[in-house]
Design an enzyme around this catalytic site. Structure first.
Site, PDB file in Angstrom:
ATOM      1  N   TYR A 150      -8.066   5.428   3.673  1.00  0.00           N
ATOM      2  CA  TYR A 150      -8.841   6.250   4.612  1.00  0.00           C
ATOM      3  C   TYR A 150     -10.184   6.726   4.066  1.00  0.00           C
ATOM      4  O   TYR A 150     -10.921   7.435   4.753  1.00  0.00           O
ATOM      5  CB  TYR A 150      -7.979   7.403   5.142  1.00  0.00           C
ATOM      6  CG  TYR A 150      -6.809   6.866   5.936  1.00  0.00           C
ATOM      7  CD1 TYR A 150      -6.957   6.499   7.269  1.00  0.00           C
ATOM      8  CD2 TYR A 150      -5.572   6.643   5.328  1.00  0.00           C
ATOM      9  CE1 TYR A 150      -5.905   5.955   7.986  1.00  0.00           C
ATOM     10  CE2 TYR A 150      -4.512   6.102   6.046  1.00  0.00           C
ATOM     11  CZ  TYR A 150      -4.683   5.760   7.369  1.00  0.00           C
ATOM     12  OH  TYR A 150      -3.652   5.209   8.083  1.00  0.00           O
ATOM     13  N   ASP A 181      -4.401  -0.014  -1.054  1.00  0.00           N
ATOM     14  CA  ASP A 181      -4.178  -0.492   0.315  1.00  0.00           C
ATOM     15  C   ASP A 181      -4.947  -1.794   0.556  1.00  0.00           C
ATOM     16  O   ASP A 181      -5.442  -2.442  -0.389  1.00  0.00           O
ATOM     17  CB  ASP A 181      -4.566   0.623   1.311  1.00  0.00           C
ATOM     18  CG  ASP A 181      -3.722   0.634   2.576  1.00  0.00           C
ATOM     19  OD1 ASP A 181      -4.031  -0.141   3.511  1.00  0.00           O
ATOM     20  OD2 ASP A 181      -2.747   1.406   2.633  1.00  0.00           O
ATOM     21  N   ILE A 288       4.751  -1.907   3.464  1.00  0.00           N
ATOM     22  CA  ILE A 288       4.691  -3.184   4.173  1.00  0.00           C
ATOM     23  C   ILE A 288       4.294  -2.891   5.615  1.00  0.00           C
ATOM     24  O   ILE A 288       4.912  -2.090   6.302  1.00  0.00           O
ATOM     25  CB  ILE A 288       5.976  -4.033   4.022  1.00  0.00           C
ATOM     26  CG1 ILE A 288       7.222  -3.354   4.576  1.00  0.00           C
ATOM     27  CG2 ILE A 288       6.180  -4.430   2.556  1.00  0.00           C
ATOM     28  CD1 ILE A 288       8.462  -4.285   4.603  1.00  0.00           C
ATOM     29  N   ASP A 289       3.213  -3.543   6.041  1.00  0.00           N
ATOM     30  CA  ASP A 289       2.474  -3.145   7.244  1.00  0.00           C
ATOM     31  C   ASP A 289       2.421  -4.303   8.250  1.00  0.00           C
ATOM     32  O   ASP A 289       2.619  -5.465   7.872  1.00  0.00           O
ATOM     33  CB  ASP A 289       1.055  -2.745   6.794  1.00  0.00           C
ATOM     34  CG  ASP A 289       0.341  -1.850   7.790  1.00  0.00           C
ATOM     35  OD1 ASP A 289       0.867  -1.612   8.885  1.00  0.00           O
ATOM     36  OD2 ASP A 289      -0.771  -1.382   7.451  1.00  0.00           O
ATOM     37  N   CYS A 329       5.371   0.225   8.099  1.00  0.00           N
ATOM     38  CA  CYS A 329       4.201   0.623   8.897  1.00  0.00           C
ATOM     39  C   CYS A 329       3.959  -0.467   9.936  1.00  0.00           C
ATOM     40  O   CYS A 329       4.225  -1.634   9.679  1.00  0.00           O
ATOM     41  CB  CYS A 329       2.991   0.800   7.984  1.00  0.00           C
ATOM     42  SG  CYS A 329       1.569   1.571   8.777  1.00  0.00           S
ATOM     43  N   ARG A 344       6.206   5.042   8.669  1.00  0.00           N
ATOM     44  CA  ARG A 344       5.096   5.573   9.466  1.00  0.00           C
ATOM     45  C   ARG A 344       5.555   5.694  10.901  1.00  0.00           C
ATOM     46  O   ARG A 344       6.037   4.721  11.482  1.00  0.00           O
ATOM     47  CB  ARG A 344       3.910   4.630   9.374  1.00  0.00           C
ATOM     48  CG  ARG A 344       2.817   5.161   8.518  1.00  0.00           C
ATOM     49  CD  ARG A 344       2.103   6.361   9.028  1.00  0.00           C
ATOM     50  NE  ARG A 344       1.134   5.858   9.977  1.00  0.00           N
ATOM     51  CZ  ARG A 344       0.127   5.086   9.614  1.00  0.00           C
ATOM     52  NH1 ARG A 344      -0.112   4.778   8.359  1.00  0.00           N
ATOM     53  NH2 ARG A 344      -0.691   4.648  10.511  1.00  0.00           N
ATOM     54  N   ASP A 348      -2.690   5.572  13.167  1.00  0.00           N
ATOM     55  CA  ASP A 348      -3.438   6.028  11.994  1.00  0.00           C
ATOM     56  C   ASP A 348      -4.198   7.329  12.269  1.00  0.00           C
ATOM     57  O   ASP A 348      -4.723   7.533  13.362  1.00  0.00           O
ATOM     58  CB  ASP A 348      -4.493   4.986  11.584  1.00  0.00           C
ATOM     59  CG  ASP A 348      -3.888   3.720  11.034  1.00  0.00           C
ATOM     60  OD1 ASP A 348      -2.667   3.519  11.170  1.00  0.00           O
ATOM     61  OD2 ASP A 348      -4.655   2.919  10.455  1.00  0.00           O
TER      62      ASP A 348
HETATM   63  C1  9PG Z   1      -5.004  -1.519   6.648  1.00  0.00           C
HETATM   64  C2  9PG Z   1      -4.506  -0.415   7.582  1.00  0.00           C
HETATM   65  C3  9PG Z   1      -3.903   0.780   6.834  1.00  0.00           C
HETATM   66  C4  9PG Z   1      -3.271   1.739   7.829  1.00  0.00           C
HETATM   67  C5  9PG Z   1      -2.258   0.995   8.683  1.00  0.00           C
HETATM   68  C6  9PG Z   1      -2.945  -0.165   9.398  1.00  0.00           C
HETATM   69  O1  9PG Z   1      -5.931  -3.213  15.070  1.00  0.00           O
HETATM   70  N1  9PG Z   1      -5.160  -2.217  15.087  1.00  0.00           N
HETATM   71  O2  9PG Z   1      -4.708  -1.822  16.126  1.00  0.00           O
HETATM   72  C7  9PG Z   1      -4.820  -1.583  13.852  1.00  0.00           C
HETATM   73  C8  9PG Z   1      -3.866  -0.573  13.824  1.00  0.00           C
HETATM   74  C9  9PG Z   1      -3.571   0.063  12.621  1.00  0.00           C
HETATM   75  C10 9PG Z   1      -4.201  -0.316  11.470  1.00  0.00           C
HETATM   76  C11 9PG Z   1      -5.162  -1.306  11.487  1.00  0.00           C
HETATM   77  C12 9PG Z   1      -5.461  -1.941  12.682  1.00  0.00           C
HETATM   78  O3  9PG Z   1      -3.911   0.342  10.287  1.00  0.00           O
HETATM   79  O4  9PG Z   1      -1.637   1.823   9.611  1.00  0.00           O
HETATM   80  O5  9PG Z   1      -2.635   2.808   7.152  1.00  0.00           O
HETATM   81  O6  9PG Z   1      -2.936   0.341   5.892  1.00  0.00           O
HETATM   82  O7  9PG Z   1      -3.548  -1.027   8.432  1.00  0.00           O
HETATM   83  O8  9PG Z   1      -5.569  -2.561   7.356  1.00  0.00           O
END
Ligand code: 9PG
Length: 445
Positions: A150, A181, A288-289, A329, A344, A348
């Site tokens: 962030y 990140d 893991i996102d 996430c 999460r 965000d």
């Molecule tokens: C890294 C981020 C951070 C963050 C995560 C995630 O396109 N979108 O809708 C979108 C949603 C969430 C997002 C990014 C894009 O954030 O929540 O903490 O790790 O990825 O890219």
């Protein structure tokens, strides 16, 4: 869809409460007639809502969980997936002529709950039943983190992380895990190829652990970007449509995204290599996102349901990281029960209070707070709730309100400012939020 409940209500007092599919999907209650929060840009339907669920704009829609509160002191009706870790029915509700009609496309349980605490209390008692049915262990308290996202976003450099490691020592901040990140990697899907901004990724993690902190890393392990080597070299590892084209997993980082088939033996081997390599670097915290990708409908190597493919992908990662901390996430919530240490539960946080395009799945304080409150019941039952990071630098709009939210609903406590950006209030607030422990539950059962 078949009707599963018909509830007589007074439309002036009733609230219908939706729970969305994944971390970022807006989840909250609405008065009858109020339009629910939905995508503004259709490209976000895949990435932030349930791709295959496309409710009419005036129909309330819960993914595996929905509640109706008559608002007159009468019981709350909770309609929930009968087996949330196996299949997650779409549940729809609409009002007509003195009744809320609820329908679902799979097996649900209908619970009439007259206990205390309104919708959150009723959800908590449902969650307690799920925990008992699955014999889930009590979640352990989460470590505190510092996360690069962030402040630095995808532009993060090795020097930025080093600067902050030095500052957290100097400021004596109680950070357990330094979590790097998005941005250390060259491409989405190429997790072992460093970006040009990092000279020595394993060396950086070694410095973190040598200074007495734990090493954490971000991946989007089930995403494959159109620019990646993985996409170019292994198109057969992707989840497919009937016509053989790869299923879209959305669009971000200015590229099309696809879903790794977690049942393909070579993809399984690739994930093993990635996560055992991370373990060999001393990493024991994994965010893991974008993991909704593994639960997208489509054709896979093995004939399993999307939820089974998702769970087997997460279980595979878990099997290679031992007792490292696992944070989900962008994660389908109900299919994740029993697999994660922390989760999460919201969109965000952002320096902006409101999302640019009005879609509450997109980064903003309002969207993050919306879900942090409405998913409070999950904390201490399914996992530790992650409300998203503390950002306390002066350019964060309404930063006092965000700090209050994290103090009240933060299970996992992470800081994500460049520590050189904090003024006195920001530093004291960060220190306070990282130093205080979250209660076992936010909502009594
Ligand atoms: C890294 C981020 C951070 C963050 C995560 C995630 O396109 N979108 O809708 C979108 C949603 C969430 C997002 C990014 C894009 O954030 O929540 O903490 O790790 O990825 O890219």
């Amino acid at each position: 869809m078949r009707t599963v409940a018909e509830i007589s209500v007074d439309p002036d007092t009733t609230t219908v409460h939706e729970q969305g599919w994944q971390s970022w999907s807006p989840s909250t209650g609405y008065r009858i007639g109020e339009l629910p929060h939905r995508w503004v840009d259709p490209t976000h339907r895949i990435g932030c809502y349930r791709a295959e669920s496309d409710p009419a704009p005036d129909v309330y829609n819960g993914e595996g969980l929905l509640a109706v509160d008559p608002g007159d002191g009468g019981p709350v009706t909770v309609i929930a997936a009968a087996s949330p870790t196996t299949s997650v029915p779409t549940i729809r509700a609409s009002y007509s002529d003195g009744r809320v009609l609820v329908s679902a496309d799979g097996d649900v349980v209908v619970r009439i709950d007259d206990g205390p605490g309104g919708v959150q209390g009723a959800y908590a008692r449902w969650a307690d039943q799920v925990v008992r049915d699955l014999s889930l262990p009590e979640p352990a308290p989460a470590p505190t983190t510092w996360c690069s996202w962030y402040q630095y976003f995808t532009g993060v450099t090795e020097a930025d992380v080093d600067l902050n490691i030095g500052l957290m020592d100097e400021l004596d901040l109680p950070v357990d895990v330094v979590q790097v990140d998005d941005g250390y990697q060259e491409e989405i899907g190429d997790w072992l190829i460093p970006s040009g901004r990092f000279a020595d990724v394993p060396g950086l993690f070694k410095r973190i652990t040598e200074r007495g902190r734990r090493a954490g890393i971000w991946t989007a392990p089930f995403l494959v970007g159109a620019r990646s080597r993985t996409f170019a070299e292994h198109p057969d590892w992707l989840v497919r449509n009937d016509d053989g084209t790869p299923v879209s997993a959305g669009h971000n980082w200015k590229q099309d995204l696809f879903a790794l088939d977690t049942t393909h033996p070579e993809a399984v081997e690739y994930l093993r290599r990635v996560f055992t390599t991370f373990s060999s670097w001393g990493i024991d915290f994994h965010k893991i996102d974008f993991i909704y990708a593994a639960a997208l409908p489509g054709l896979r190597y093995e004939d399993v349901s999307a939820v089974e493919a998702y769970r087997s992908g997460v279980e595979l990662i878990r099997s290679h990281i031992g007792d490292s901390h696992l944070l989900g996430c962008g994660a389908p919530q109900l299919p994740s029960i029993g697999l994660f240490d922390s989760m999460r539960v919201s969109a965000d946080i952002a320096p902006e209070f409101l999302p640019g395009n009005g879609d509450l799945s997109q980064p903003s304080q309002r969207g993050a707070v919306l879900n942090g409150v409405s998913r409070a019941f999950q904390h201490g039952r399914f996992w530790v709730n992650d409300p998203d990071c503390v950002v306390a630098r002066p350019d964060v709009e309404r930063r006092e309100e965000w700090a209050e939210h994290v103090a009240r609903f933060g299970g996992l406590r992470g800081s994500s400012d460049g520590l050189d950006q904090l003024d006195e209030w920001g530093l004291e607030t960060t220190r306070r939020l990282l130093s205080t422990k979250a209660p076992k539950h936010f909502i009594a059962g």
